[in-house]
Design a protein around this motif. Structure first.
Motif, short mmCIF file in Angstrom:
data_model
loop_
_atom_site.label_atom_id
_atom_site.label_comp_id
_atom_site.label_asym_id
_atom_site.label_seq_id
_atom_site.Cartn_x
_atom_site.Cartn_y
_atom_site.Cartn_z
N PHE A 1 -16.17 -16.88 -5.71
CA PHE A 1 -15.26 -15.75 -5.86
C PHE A 1 -14.28 -16.04 -6.99
O PHE A 1 -13.79 -17.18 -7.13
CB PHE A 1 -14.49 -15.51 -4.57
N ASP A 2 -13.98 -15.01 -7.72
CA ASP A 2 -13.02 -15.13 -8.81
C ASP A 2 -11.61 -15.13 -8.22
O ASP A 2 -11.27 -14.31 -7.36
CB ASP A 2 -13.21 -13.93 -9.74
N ARG A 3 -10.79 -16.07 -8.71
CA ARG A 3 -9.43 -16.22 -8.16
C ARG A 3 -8.61 -14.94 -8.31
O ARG A 3 -7.86 -14.54 -7.42
CB ARG A 3 -8.74 -17.39 -8.85
N ALA A 4 -8.79 -14.28 -9.44
CA ALA A 4 -8.01 -13.05 -9.67
C ALA A 4 -8.40 -11.97 -8.67
O ALA A 4 -7.55 -11.24 -8.14
CB ALA A 4 -8.23 -12.55 -11.10
N ASP A 5 -9.69 -11.90 -8.38
CA ASP A 5 -10.15 -10.91 -7.41
C ASP A 5 -9.57 -11.19 -6.03
O ASP A 5 -9.17 -10.28 -5.30
CB ASP A 5 -11.69 -10.95 -7.30
N VAL A 6 -9.55 -12.48 -5.69
CA VAL A 6 -9.01 -12.85 -4.39
C VAL A 6 -7.54 -12.46 -4.29
O VAL A 6 -7.09 -11.86 -3.31
CB VAL A 6 -9.21 -14.36 -4.16
N LEU B 1 -4.69 8.90 12.05
CA LEU B 1 -5.87 8.81 11.19
C LEU B 1 -5.48 8.80 9.72
O LEU B 1 -6.01 8.02 8.93
CB LEU B 1 -6.83 9.97 11.48
N GLU B 2 -4.52 9.65 9.35
CA GLU B 2 -4.17 9.71 7.93
C GLU B 2 -3.52 8.42 7.47
O GLU B 2 -3.73 7.98 6.33
CB GLU B 2 -3.30 10.93 7.64
N THR B 3 -2.77 7.79 8.36
CA THR B 3 -2.20 6.48 8.00
C THR B 3 -3.31 5.46 7.79
O THR B 3 -3.26 4.64 6.86
CB THR B 3 -1.25 6.00 9.12
N LYS B 4 -4.30 5.51 8.67
CA LYS B 4 -5.43 4.60 8.50
C LYS B 4 -6.14 4.83 7.17
O LYS B 4 -6.45 3.89 6.43
CB LYS B 4 -6.43 4.80 9.65
N MET B 5 -6.37 6.11 6.85
CA MET B 5 -7.07 6.43 5.60
C MET B 5 -6.24 5.94 4.41
O MET B 5 -6.78 5.39 3.44
CB MET B 5 -7.31 7.93 5.48
N LEU B 6 -4.94 6.12 4.49
CA LEU B 6 -4.05 5.68 3.41
C LEU B 6 -4.12 4.16 3.26
O LEU B 6 -4.18 3.63 2.14
CB LEU B 6 -2.62 6.14 3.71
N ALA B 7 -4.11 3.47 4.39
CA ALA B 7 -4.20 2.01 4.33
C ALA B 7 -5.50 1.58 3.68
O ALA B 7 -5.54 0.66 2.87
CB ALA B 7 -4.07 1.42 5.73
N MET B 8 -6.57 2.29 4.03
CA MET B 8 -7.86 1.92 3.45
C MET B 8 -7.88 2.19 1.95
O MET B 8 -8.50 1.44 1.18
CB MET B 8 -8.99 2.67 4.17
N GLU B 9 -7.20 3.24 1.56
CA GLU B 9 -7.14 3.54 0.12
C GLU B 9 -6.47 2.42 -0.68
O GLU B 9 -6.72 2.27 -1.87
CB GLU B 9 -6.41 4.86 -0.12
N MET B 10 -5.62 1.66 -0.01
CA MET B 10 -4.98 0.52 -0.69
C MET B 10 -6.02 -0.49 -1.14
O MET B 10 -5.83 -1.21 -2.11
CB MET B 10 -3.99 -0.18 0.25
N PHE B 11 -7.15 -0.56 -0.40
CA PHE B 11 -8.19 -1.55 -0.71
C PHE B 11 -9.15 -1.02 -1.77
O PHE B 11 -10.37 -0.96 -1.55
CB PHE B 11 -8.98 -1.89 0.55
N SER B 12 -8.62 -0.67 -2.92
CA SER B 12 -9.51 -0.06 -3.91
C SER B 12 -10.60 -1.03 -4.36
O SER B 12 -11.68 -0.61 -4.77
CB SER B 12 -8.71 0.46 -5.11
N SER B 13 -10.36 -2.33 -4.24
CA SER B 13 -11.41 -3.28 -4.65
C SER B 13 -12.55 -3.34 -3.64
O SER B 13 -13.64 -3.80 -3.97
CB SER B 13 -10.82 -4.68 -4.80
#
Lengths: 228, 228, 228, 228, 228, 228
Positions: free
Chosen positions: F52-57, F176-188
């Motif tokens: 794994f690339d350190r920057a990605d981590v 649910l919308e909070t969950k969706m928003l949290a997931m959107e944070m994980f764009s990677s």
């Protein structure tokens, strides 16, 4: 496979009650019909008075006719065994009714409701359907699948009823809207969300089953037997 | 279906050790090859000294080459991970080795050993094989089956190991003798009856699996995933 | 164990229909009889008109008598419940009929058909048999086994019906030919290969079950309960 | 059966750690010894520094020696693989260590810990034990049972770990007190109630397993394989 | 959780026959009642002549009334379907009887017998109970648990009947004696040890289930559905 | 229950890799936090070079921090075991790392990934998590649940891997919308539809799990152990 013609050939979909065939396999029926295959539906039961109102029964059957027309079903068989009372009918009678349809249609593929469904009519239809497909007959189906039915399959008891864990997926991306339209014909059976038997739940199921195999929409089945 | 061409297309058979692919799927390979499909075999492990004698390893690999020629295998890949030590190899390494073969072959169908087999190499090959077939890749297999291996599958613990209960059958009536011939090539691996890895046991298995679906001989599989 | 006397003592074999006892346990019966044990058979059902022709029923019962003589059965009980209609008989009646036989025979060992068989008569016989063997009675069986029946056990639905995964094997090497001979008595029930209920399939099953435990021929069972 | 000699003959009990053999099979060992059978115990692991204090290890081994004397064990084998690290030992090493004991003892019966236990050492001991009992060897065990271990078996995940559902019961009515005495030798391993590894829990288990089969006390097992 | 009030609220315990509710959930009932919750019991069947003597039935019902008083049950419903004949009653009738009780009580929590019990009345009560709790009704239970019944749950067939593997435990340390006292009221149903339906077996079960979760006494359940 | 405070108290969510906790339990975390409960997250692994690339981590960890802030996580623990290599870490090390977190947080409720997930890191985290929750410690969790992870849980082998069949549902309609928003944070980590790890698939899952229990959105779990 995906992107190509599906290999079901003559197909018989067995439904305990009208609408089960659409909930579980409407998209697959539409896809098969669009690819030129003959698809037959057998509706096992019919509501009988006094439990069921005759007018309601007639209405639901008319809805089914309309839905089947939308999907492209070639012919619908009404076995007219008593709904919600299949457990009171002798096994041999249910076996015989299904055997007669199988012999008449000579399907290569049969779709059955799932043996773990909460409704006894579903479980009994599955078992009798399997008897009717036994491989010692001159002609017998080479592919048998069980479909899931929203509002029955998920309401049984986890881990102590047979679990629906799908291993066979049919891409219905190009047929999801036809399936939804067919289901809309069943206005007497549809419920408002968040009921499982609502249009949004049905659409969510297609999205989820599709995502499992990387397509936009799918129907999922449990394989009973495939002879290649 | 039966009597017609089988719908597997490009097929990859993954074997933990040479001969597993013949025991479990030799007839299917022969049938596919005879119908013009390209069939590839990947042998995951290789015996390494001091546990295994180098001459024995070489001999078995030569037997495999001969057996594959008999069956009509298009190409055999030797992954050369250490036999009987797959549990000591990092998961990622096994996953990677299988992923590379899958990417190279781009199979529509993959046949894996069964996850419930007694030999740890079989179980690990199954799991890594499944990782290599995950459906989020650009190309991924649409049909995944697990085959049975006499002398491994039946020697695990009933009911508390995963059970091999076949739901997918391939008619090998016209290819049984080719399968038997290919197995005869593995003289270093064959045992005298009543050992499971003997020719009479292999023939009995084909007869029994065939009888279940009313053909003279069959190979039986457990479906992992089919996308239609 | 192998090579020594088998430890079953008085044994009762319960068969839903005549021939199930031979298909599933004929070699074990022959071995027990040859070792001097008393073996009893209870046939649960009898075909009744109009579904079954009286002459056919009489013929099959005569075949059973002959087969039992070949095997060395000490006594056969005919419970005469209606075949293919066991589901229409009150549970308590089936329980009672089996309880009476168990009380009369006082067996140490009881062999039952398998609960996962496709035929409802088999499943109901298993369940009622288990009720008749409950351990709160003065005398009750100490060993209960379920046998497999070609043309029933393998035709149910993999993974969602109870699976027959044998854990108990009886060496019938010296009694296989007696079993085959007994089965030949049932000419009305035998089918031509590749039907499961044919002599070659029965012989292949014995070879395969034997190979699993390194003997020339075996019958395989699922243990229900053993009290040592 | 009950009331008569038990039919295990030479018996090998395999325990991942000292005390498992008493928790799971102490009464059975005592009964077998009292009936004149030779019973051997193999303890697979040994605590190693720094995780385990050397004095503690020595003490537990002395306790085991005393407990085995109480039960009438003929000989104890110490395999000295590292405790709580069995997952880091190559499979082949564990297989080999157990194979050597099986070959030396030539047991007719082998008792193993259960494959569903929470402790990885138990699961790995089961699997390697099964490899060591494969039926293709010149001498191999004819009866393989898995025992339950209070404080391991019940702490795994219901329905998604293999479940211990006993089908084989040994009457230990006359040997329960010997078992309790042997367990008392393990003062370093015993815990105060209501811990599962306490004397009252062990006695309750014997009462409950006995009640299931109408005896005052029993030990319960899952059958892996029986060849008769 | 432990040491605090249990979160069941209005609770309905469904028993196929009087005493099942005490065997399986007597301590939980007593605890709930002591914490001020309303607990209702529905007894599904009643012995009917000639199978059952009227005086015996009356006596058992009087015992149940006394036991329920001891436990603090708020109200008992007698559904009076025929005992040991539930399989002969139409499914819809059993469903309807249970649905009516559920609608009348509006419980947050429902306790059912286990679907794997040997007695058909238990299995049918479970299934109909689940139908009566379907989540598409205006009010429906949010927590459904299945309890174990000594002398039924352990006498079915291991691995081929649904297994009772508890995942939900209720601490009844302070209520065990009340449970025992309630069971003593059922003198017509109690048996002498070592019968499973004896007081020592019941006490051993509570000790064992408690030990699994480190309390002095517990009742154990299988979760069917919890909606939080 | 529904409509009331959920009864989890201090809660620890264990995730093999960052984003699993949001995929499986993001809505539940948000609901608990909104009801004033303390929720902790433990991320078991960290990508290490060169795999794994350190920057990605670093980027993914920053995304996780943001997502946890959105959900209201009280504290996040980074255990920093090597990602995709958990099988190469000694069991005792993984057990120890999780035990330390459990002891530090003293949770009443623990959420684990599912033992049947395809990724070995998930399976090992489940098992070690269960070891860390054993009930013989002074403080131990009273409620243990396993969550599902899109792109892992559905890609294992149906019927031969442990199946995720949910029996515990948490109403997340208002979260649910909070969950969706949290997931959107994980764009990677997010993928485009129809990938399972896409926002539409996640929303469909919430709709479907909700429909099963008649709410607009739910998260579904398998109960491992509940002590009341």
């Amino acid at each position: 496979m995906t992107g190509t013609h599906i290999n079901f050939r003559r197909t018989l979909v067995v439904a305990p009650h009208p609408d089960d065939e659409v909930l579980g396999a409407g998209g697959t029926i539409a896809r098969l019909a669009s690819e030129g295959e003959d698809v037959f539906v057998a509706i096992v039961t019919e509501g009988t008075p006094p439990r069921f109102d005759r007018a309601d029964v007639t209405r639901t059957q008319a809805e089914a006719a309309e839905a089947h027309r939308v999907l492209g079903v070639k012919e619908t068989f009404w076995l007219r065994l008593p709904a919600a009372q299949l457990g009171e009918v002798p096994h041999a009678t249910v076996n015989g009714a299904l055997l007669e349809v199988v012999r008449r249609v000579c399907p290569q593929t049969v779709l059955l409701p799932f043996v773990g469904d909460l409704h006894a009519d579903h479980r009994l239809t599955f078992t009798s359907g399997l008897v009717a497909c036994r491989p010692h007959q001159i002609e017998f189906p080479k592919l048998i699948l069980a479909y899931e039915t929203l509002s029955e399959t998920n309401w049984n008891a986890p881990y102590v009823s047979p679990a629906f864990v799908p291993n066979f997926f049919v891409d219905i991306t190009n047929h999801l809207e036809t399936k939804m339209l067919a289901m809309e014909m069943f206005s007497s059976q549809l419920r408002e969300p968040p009921h499982e038997r609502s249009l949004p739940a049905l659409r969510a199921l297609a999205t989820l089953r599709g995502a499992t195999v990387m397509v936009q929409a799918a129907e999922a089945f449990v394989l009973v037997r495939h002879i290649a």
